[in-house]
Structure formats: C-alpha cells, structure tokens
Design an enzyme around this catalytic site. Structure first.
Site, PDB file in Angstrom:
ATOM      1  N   HIS A   1       0.822  -1.203   0.000  1.00  0.00           N
ATOM      2  CA  HIS A   1       0.000   0.000   0.000  1.00  0.00           C
ATOM      3  C   HIS A   1       0.866   1.267   0.000  1.00  0.00           C
ATOM      4  O   HIS A   1       0.482   2.273  -0.592  1.00  0.00           O
ATOM      5  CB  HIS A   1      -0.917   0.006   1.227  1.00  0.00           C
TER       6      HIS A   1
ATOM      7  N   ASP B   1      -5.693   5.762   1.198  1.00  0.00           N
ATOM      8  CA  ASP B   1      -5.942   4.337   1.028  1.00  0.00           C
ATOM      9  C   ASP B   1      -7.345   4.048   1.549  1.00  0.00           C
ATOM     10  O   ASP B   1      -7.789   4.631   2.547  1.00  0.00           O
ATOM     11  CB  ASP B   1      -4.900   3.538   1.816  1.00  0.00           C
TER      12      ASP B   1
ATOM     13  N   HIS C   1       2.694 -14.727  -6.032  1.00  0.00           N
ATOM     14  CA  HIS C   1       1.580 -14.793  -5.094  1.00  0.00           C
ATOM     15  C   HIS C   1       0.367 -14.021  -5.603  1.00  0.00           C
ATOM     16  O   HIS C   1      -0.707 -14.101  -5.020  1.00  0.00           O
ATOM     17  CB  HIS C   1       2.011 -14.212  -3.749  1.00  0.00           C
TER      18      HIS C   1
ATOM     19  N   ASN D   1       0.133  -5.264  -6.959  1.00  0.00           N
ATOM     20  CA  ASN D   1       1.276  -4.517  -7.505  1.00  0.00           C
ATOM     21  C   ASN D   1       2.122  -5.412  -8.405  1.00  0.00           C
ATOM     22  O   ASN D   1       2.537  -5.000  -9.492  1.00  0.00           O
ATOM     23  CB  ASN D   1       2.134  -3.946  -6.375  1.00  0.00           C
TER      24      ASN D   1
ATOM     25  N   GLN E   1      -5.458 -11.809  -3.312  1.00  0.00           N
ATOM     26  CA  GLN E   1      -4.653 -12.585  -4.262  1.00  0.00           C
ATOM     27  C   GLN E   1      -5.432 -13.685  -4.986  1.00  0.00           C
ATOM     28  O   GLN E   1      -5.230 -13.884  -6.193  1.00  0.00           O
ATOM     29  CB  GLN E   1      -3.428 -13.165  -3.534  1.00  0.00           C
TER      30      GLN E   1
END
Length: 494
Positions: free
Chosen positions: A41, A146, A387, A391, A412
């Site tokens: 983040h 965020d 994973h 990003n 994910q």
C-alpha cells in the site's frame, strides 16, 4: 527476439506526464497522500505521488517515520529523477508489537501486521492539522487516502476547500467480488462464462477463506467513512479490466462518489537501459547472459511466509524443471522492518542446493530486496511465479510477462482468477480450494515446464506481450490511462 524485448525498443519510451495541456497549479492546489502502513500500500501511493508531482502539483506524503523510510528505501525510481515537490511528514504513532511472521501459523493471512493497523487511528489528528494548515494558503487541498485509511482523513470533509478521494490498492475485479459477496449479490450476466463455471463448481475464493475475522472487522469499520469521498482512484488500466472498473463503480455508488479514475499502471513502464549504481544488481548482470524469455522469476511478495517443507518442494521443483530461475527467498516483512529483537529465521534450502545452482549456472537465489521491476522488464525473463499481489500483477502485465499464479491470501485469489481465467495470461499452480497445505515439487515442476517450455506456454507469452504493449501504450499521450490521469489533474485543478 524475446516476446517482450520491447524494453530495448526506443519506440516504447514512456512519455512521463509533464502536464502539457494542464495549467501549472503549483501553489493553488496541494495533494496529501495517506497510505496504509504495509508495503503493498505504501509503494503505489508513492508512485502516484510522483505522477501527480510531475504535473507541478505539490504532494505531501504522510505516515510514521519508519514507514516513510521504508517507502523511500524500497522505491524503484532513482532519487535523481524524483520531483522536488514531494514532502514527507513523519507523524508519531503509539508503540506497537512487531512480531516475526510465523511459518507455522494456521492461516497465511499476515495477521502479525494487525497491531500496526490498529495504531493508524492516531494519525487522524495530525492529518487533520495538516489539512487545515495547508487549506489556509491553498485554493484546494486534495486528500488521497488508502481505502483502509478512510477514518483517518474524515475531518477533511469539514474543511470547505478540501476534497477526499479514495485509492483502492487491489484490482477492480477483486473489488467487484468483495462487494457482491458482502452484499449477497449475484454477479451480473456479463461476467465471463468461465468465471461463472468456476463459481458453480465452488472453486471460487470467498472472503471468509481469504481474510481473518479481525481484519474483516477492520475493513468494515473503514467502509462507513467512504461516504466522505468525492471519487475513486485505481492502480489499473481500462485495457486490462475496464469492465470491472465500471461494474464496481455502479455497485459502489453512494450518491456522492461519482468520479472514477483508472490511472494505472502507476509503476514506470520503461525500465532505464542505463542502470543506476543502486540497481546494478548481480542478478541483472546474470540475466544479461541468458537467452530471451528463458528465465522464470520466483517471488511471493512481502507478506508470504512459507514452511521449511514448502521451500524444499519449491527448490526440488525448480531444479527438476530444468528452467533457469531467479528466486527471491526472504522472510516476510514485520510491522516495522527496521526493528530488531528476536532471532531472525534462517530460511533453509536443501543441502547443497545453492552450490548446485551456482555450479550448473541454473539460477540465482536472492535473500535480500530484489529490483523486481527491472527483472520483469529484462528480455531474458519469460515468466513470473507469483503470489498475485496486485502490484506484482500490474508490474508483470505492464512488462508483458505471463504469471504462474500461487495466491496465498487477501485479494490474491481473485487476482489469480483474473490472470488465469479472464485475461488468460497465466496458469494456476495451486487450486485455491485445495486443502493440501504443501504444493509438491512435481506440481511446481509441471507448471513451470508448461509455461516456459511448451507451445501452450509460448501462446500465453504472446498474449501477455500483446497485453503489455497495449498497457504501455495507454500511458502515452492519447492513451486511455494517460487521459484518465490528465482528467484527474484537470478535475482537482478546476
């Protein structure tokens, strides 16, 4: 020629936005960035800060001293090319526990980071003071927070010349499923057929499987403050998931949040040909000697903890695949990556493995921070065992590299479905609904070979290269992501 050797092609130089059609708003509009204190983040909001600052807009980036230091230390843009109008504010936070992540935890979600998340409420007062201070000398103060920091910025809503915009750090695809599941809604008919099939087979990820109860409560506590937002910003590109940006926008509209900007990729899409001293890493020198698209990059991000048994299986699987690799093998982040205390876990590989890798020139095992963007942008890199953190997905997509999807937690699993089922630029390593804790070396060997050494894998690499080219083009003048960024700057400087 590599399917993504475009990185050496001068025709693909990214045109950094300098606001050619936007008036210089320096001194009249200022932006405050409020990230969640976790690597996945911190980094995208610092990348966005650089994009906005390149238009002449001053940016103030706020957080604790240690997390601001972390963001700057790991940032992939060299200081020489950093805009001078980004200012960091180190605000004090209460002491928090920073335990080492445990490989024996019953779930993979990084619950060891929860203590630092609970301290973020202490930032509310200093952020409010900063907003009021800047508002007196600016025409407009723009707060970009965020989505999990919505409560921290709530006081900006009462400042007449301040506006709040939410940044979502996950894919629009994951956001849609979060909204639909949390509200008990069925996905609309236009959602892809193969995703619908996955749902009907009960092979689709669920919130309850991906997050801890504690974290879901934290998310819910932030949701109520999103009503103060005037719009949303996404680190995604309409070329990649425009349909899901629109679906989420329609599902999440609350009467005030009417503006949505898909500005991604935030990361640079052109890797500098001349490397800085900081990034002149040994692994890049090794990559220079490898054939195009011959190396698979293996990295599971900053929050994944693997058991010793799983690490052994990965090592055997990579060796038996016969494919060259770069494997980033480091422990997951603590809440404060600079804090000492406790004995650091030594991640063990099978005896003689590293010597064998070096002797056979099979690959590189890295135990420190890796220059991921440069690795993905290198012509020798032909795949990414990941994973599926968002990003990493965006960086891989923008560099035209297909993904072997091995989701661990959080958003994910949804990102993995997007990569493998919707975009079709990757293969699944581990079925999300499988109860098997350890992925066997034979599975790893098979999927690596399937991506790196088969006709089907080569077709996937071509699709990834085409999508990557489209995404890079979207950041050029006249491209859709560039237009969205221009639109956001025009909106806040109106």
């Amino acid at each position: 020629m590599s399917s993504h050797q475009h990185q050496q092609d001068p025709n693909h130089v990214q045109k950094q936005p300098n606001g050619p059609k936007i008036k210089d708003v320096s001194g009249s509009v200022v932006v405050i960035m409020v990230p969640l204190p976790a690597q996945g983040h911190l980094n995208p909001l610092l990348e966005l800060a650089h994009l906005i600052a390149s238009y002449g807009v001053p940016v103030h980036y706020v957080g604790s001293a240690s997390h601001n230091h972390q963001a700057k230390l790991r940032f992939h843009v060299p200081p020489s090319s950093t805009p001078g109008n980004i200012r960091f504010h180190d605000f004090p936070t209460p002491p928090f526990l920073s335990p080492a992540p445990s490989p024996n935890s019953p779930h993979k979600f990084p619950s060891h980071l929860q203590p630092v998340l609970e301290t973020t409420s202490s930032l509310r007062s200093p952020v409010a003071d900063l907003v009021r201070s800047l508002s007196s000398g600016s025409r407009r103060v723009v707060v970009v927070n965020d989505s999990l920091m919505a409560s921290v910025v709530q006081d900006a809503a009462s400042v007449p010349n301040a506006e709040i915009y939410i940044f979502y750090a996950v894919s629009a695809f994951a956001l849609c499923w979060y909204v639909w599941e949390s509200r008990g809604m069925a996905p609309p008919p236009e959602v892809e057929v193969d995703v619908a099939e996955l749902i009907s087979s009960k092979g689709f990820p669920s919130l309850l499987d991906s997050f801890t109860d504690e974290f879901l409560k934290f998310v819910a506590s932030e949701d109520e403050f999103e009503k103060f937002s005037s719009g949303s910003i996404y680190n995604t590109c309409r070329v990649v998931e425009g349909r899901y940006v629109d679906l989420f926008a329609s599902a999440a509209t609350n009467g005030t949040m009417t503006k949505h900007w898909a500005i991604g990729p935030f990361n640079p899409v052109k890797v500098p040909e001349k490397r800085s001293r900081r990034s002149a890493h040994l692994c890049l020198e090794w990559l220079d000697k490898q054939a195009p698209s011959s190396v698979i990059y293996v990295s599971f991000g900053t929050t994944t903890v693997l058991s010793d048994e799983q690490i052994r299986e990965i090592a055997m699987g990579l060796e038996r695949s016969g494919q060259k690799f770069i494997w980033v093998l480091r422990e997951a982040d603590k809440a404060d990556i600079f804090s000492g205390g406790g004995e650091a876990r030594k991640i063990e590989l099978p005896q003689g493995f590293e010597e064998m890798v070096e002797t056979r020139d099979l690959g590189v095992v890295m135990r420190d921070w890796a220059p991921q963007l440069e690795i993905l942008g290198h012509p020798a890199t032909g795949g990414f065992l990941s994973h599926c953190g968002w990003n990493s997905c965006m960086e891989s997509i923008s560099m035209g590299v297909p993904i072997l999807a091995w989701p661990m937690h959080s958003d994910q699993p949804w990102n993995a479905v997007l990569i493998t089922r919707v975009l079709k630029i990757g293969l699944t390593v581990k079925d999300w609904m499988s109860q098997e804790d350890v992925v066997k070396s034979s599975t790893i060997e098979g999927t690596v070979k399937a991506l790196m050494a088969s006709e089907a894998g080569e077709e996937m690499r071509k699709r990834a290269a085409e999508l990557g080219a489209a995404v890079r083009g979207s950041t050029d003048e006249g491209g859709v992501s560039r237009a969205e960024l221009d639109s956001f700057i025009a909106h806040i400087s109106r």
